[in-house]
Write a protein that holds these residues in place. Structure first.
Motif, short mmCIF file in Angstrom:
data_model
loop_
_atom_site.label_atom_id
_atom_site.label_comp_id
_atom_site.label_asym_id
_atom_site.label_seq_id
_atom_site.Cartn_x
_atom_site.Cartn_y
_atom_site.Cartn_z
N SER A 38 -0.73 -2.72 2.68
CA SER A 38 -1.98 -3.32 3.14
C SER A 38 -3.10 -2.28 3.17
CB SER A 38 -1.79 -3.93 4.53
OG SER A 38 -3.01 -4.42 5.03
N ARG A 39 -2.80 -1.09 3.66
CA ARG A 39 -3.82 -0.03 3.71
C ARG A 39 -4.21 0.42 2.31
NH1 ARG A 39 -0.30 1.63 7.78
NH2 ARG A 39 0.39 3.44 6.58
N ILE A 40 -3.27 0.43 1.37
CA ILE A 40 -3.61 0.75 -0.03
C ILE A 40 -4.57 -0.31 -0.56
CG2 ILE A 40 -2.73 0.86 -2.39
CD1 ILE A 40 -0.15 2.10 -1.24
N GLU A 41 -4.24 -1.58 -0.33
CA GLU A 41 -5.08 -2.67 -0.85
C GLU A 41 -6.47 -2.67 -0.23
OE1 GLU A 41 -1.63 -5.88 -2.11
OE2 GLU A 41 -2.86 -6.31 -0.36
N ARG A 42 -6.60 -2.22 1.00
CA ARG A 42 -7.92 -2.13 1.64
C ARG A 42 -8.67 -0.88 1.23
NH1 ARG A 42 -4.96 -3.19 6.30
NH2 ARG A 42 -5.54 -1.14 7.10
N GLY A 43 -7.97 0.05 0.59
CA GLY A 43 -8.61 1.30 0.19
C GLY A 43 -8.75 2.29 1.32
N SER A 44 -7.98 2.08 2.40
CA SER A 44 -8.11 3.00 3.53
C SER A 44 -7.19 4.21 3.44
CB SER A 44 -7.89 2.26 4.85
OG SER A 44 -6.61 1.68 4.90
N VAL A 45 -6.19 4.16 2.55
CA VAL A 45 -5.35 5.34 2.28
C VAL A 45 -5.25 5.52 0.77
CG1 VAL A 45 -3.96 5.15 4.39
CG2 VAL A 45 -3.16 4.08 2.30
N PRO A 46 -5.22 6.75 0.32
CA PRO A 46 -5.04 6.97 -1.12
C PRO A 46 -3.58 6.77 -1.52
CG PRO A 46 -5.23 9.07 0.02
CD PRO A 46 -5.44 8.00 1.04
N ALA A 47 -3.38 6.25 -2.69
CA ALA A 47 -2.03 6.08 -3.23
C ALA A 47 -1.87 7.02 -4.42
CB ALA A 47 -1.81 4.65 -3.67
N SER A 48 -0.69 7.56 -4.59
CA SER A 48 -0.45 8.43 -5.73
C SER A 48 -0.49 7.61 -7.02
CB SER A 48 0.92 9.10 -5.60
OG SER A 48 1.95 8.14 -5.75
N CYS A 49 -0.76 8.28 -8.11
CA CYS A 49 -0.74 7.60 -9.41
C CYS A 49 0.63 6.98 -9.65
CB CYS A 49 -1.09 8.56 -10.54
SG CYS A 49 -2.82 9.04 -10.55
N GLU A 50 1.68 7.70 -9.27
CA GLU A 50 3.03 7.19 -9.46
C GLU A 50 3.23 5.87 -8.70
OE1 GLU A 50 7.70 8.51 -8.91
OE2 GLU A 50 6.13 9.92 -8.41
N LYS A 51 2.77 5.81 -7.45
CA LYS A 51 2.91 4.61 -6.64
C LYS A 51 2.11 3.46 -7.25
CE LYS A 51 4.92 4.81 -3.33
NZ LYS A 51 6.39 4.76 -3.31
N ILE A 52 0.93 3.74 -7.74
CA ILE A 52 0.11 2.70 -8.37
C ILE A 52 0.82 2.15 -9.60
CG2 ILE A 52 -2.06 2.22 -9.58
CD1 ILE A 52 -3.35 4.31 -7.65
N TYR A 53 1.40 3.03 -10.41
CA TYR A 53 2.12 2.56 -11.60
C TYR A 53 3.38 1.79 -11.23
CZ TYR A 53 -0.93 4.49 -15.11
OH TYR A 53 -2.02 4.72 -15.92
N GLU A 54 4.04 2.16 -10.14
CA GLU A 54 5.20 1.39 -9.68
C GLU A 54 4.77 -0.03 -9.33
OE1 GLU A 54 6.75 3.68 -6.43
OE2 GLU A 54 7.86 5.04 -7.76
N ILE A 55 3.63 -0.16 -8.65
CA ILE A 55 3.11 -1.47 -8.29
C ILE A 55 2.73 -2.25 -9.55
CG2 ILE A 55 1.30 -2.73 -7.05
CD1 ILE A 55 1.24 -0.30 -5.07
N ILE A 56 2.09 -1.59 -10.50
CA ILE A 56 1.73 -2.24 -11.77
C ILE A 56 2.98 -2.78 -12.45
CG2 ILE A 56 0.91 -1.78 -14.12
CD1 ILE A 56 -1.22 0.08 -12.83
N HIS A 57 4.05 -1.99 -12.47
CA HIS A 57 5.30 -2.45 -13.10
C HIS A 57 5.87 -3.65 -12.36
CE1 HIS A 57 5.84 1.74 -15.02
NE2 HIS A 57 5.34 0.90 -15.90
N LEU A 58 5.86 -3.61 -11.02
CA LEU A 58 6.38 -4.73 -10.25
C LEU A 58 5.55 -6.00 -10.46
CD1 LEU A 58 7.28 -2.94 -6.89
CD2 LEU A 58 8.88 -3.93 -8.55
N LEU A 59 4.24 -5.84 -10.58
CA LEU A 59 3.36 -7.00 -10.80
C LEU A 59 3.35 -7.45 -12.26
CD1 LEU A 59 0.29 -5.96 -8.61
CD2 LEU A 59 2.09 -7.62 -8.04
N GLN A 60 3.87 -6.61 -13.13
CA GLN A 60 3.87 -6.89 -14.57
C GLN A 60 2.46 -7.21 -15.07
OE1 GLN A 60 6.85 -9.97 -15.01
NE2 GLN A 60 8.50 -8.47 -14.98
N CYS A 61 1.55 -6.29 -14.74
CA CYS A 61 0.17 -6.46 -15.19
C CYS A 61 -0.24 -5.23 -15.99
CB CYS A 61 -0.76 -6.68 -14.00
SG CYS A 61 -0.87 -5.32 -12.83
N GLY A 62 -1.36 -5.33 -16.65
CA GLY A 62 -1.87 -4.22 -17.43
C GLY A 62 -2.72 -3.28 -16.58
N ILE A 63 -2.83 -2.04 -17.04
CA ILE A 63 -3.63 -1.08 -16.28
C ILE A 63 -5.10 -1.47 -16.25
CG2 ILE A 63 -2.05 0.85 -16.57
CD1 ILE A 63 -3.97 1.95 -18.69
N ASP A 64 -5.55 -2.18 -17.28
CA ASP A 64 -6.95 -2.60 -17.31
C ASP A 64 -7.26 -3.63 -16.22
OD1 ASP A 64 -5.26 -4.34 -18.77
OD2 ASP A 64 -6.98 -5.19 -19.83
#
Length: 79
Positions: A38-64
């Protein structure tokens, strides 16, 4: 213009809700608390690039769908 952390967080939330996936489902698969996601989605805490890519993989969406274009991002060199 907004800081990149907020834009990415907002885009992650939009992608997740479009797919009807809960924060709890993503958090469970990532091994983190839903409140952290929730804090990542609100932008109140930074997420590592690795964590963002893990979320992208789970959501099966493109980086764009998640990462904004450079001209959309506020930095100390571009406001």
């Amino acid at each position: 213009m907004q800081p990149v952390q907020k834009i990415i967080g907002m885009n992650l939330k939009i992608a997740r809700t479009k797919r009807s996936i809960t924060q709890a489902e993503i958090a469970n698969k990532l091994g983190v608390e839903a409140s952290y996601l929730s804090r990542i989605e609100r932008g109140s805490v930074p997420a590592s690039c690795e964590k963002i890519y893990e979320i992208i993989h789970l959501l099966q969406c493109g980086i764009d769908e998640i990462f904004p274009q450079p001209e959309e991002v506020e930095t100390k060199f571009h406001r």
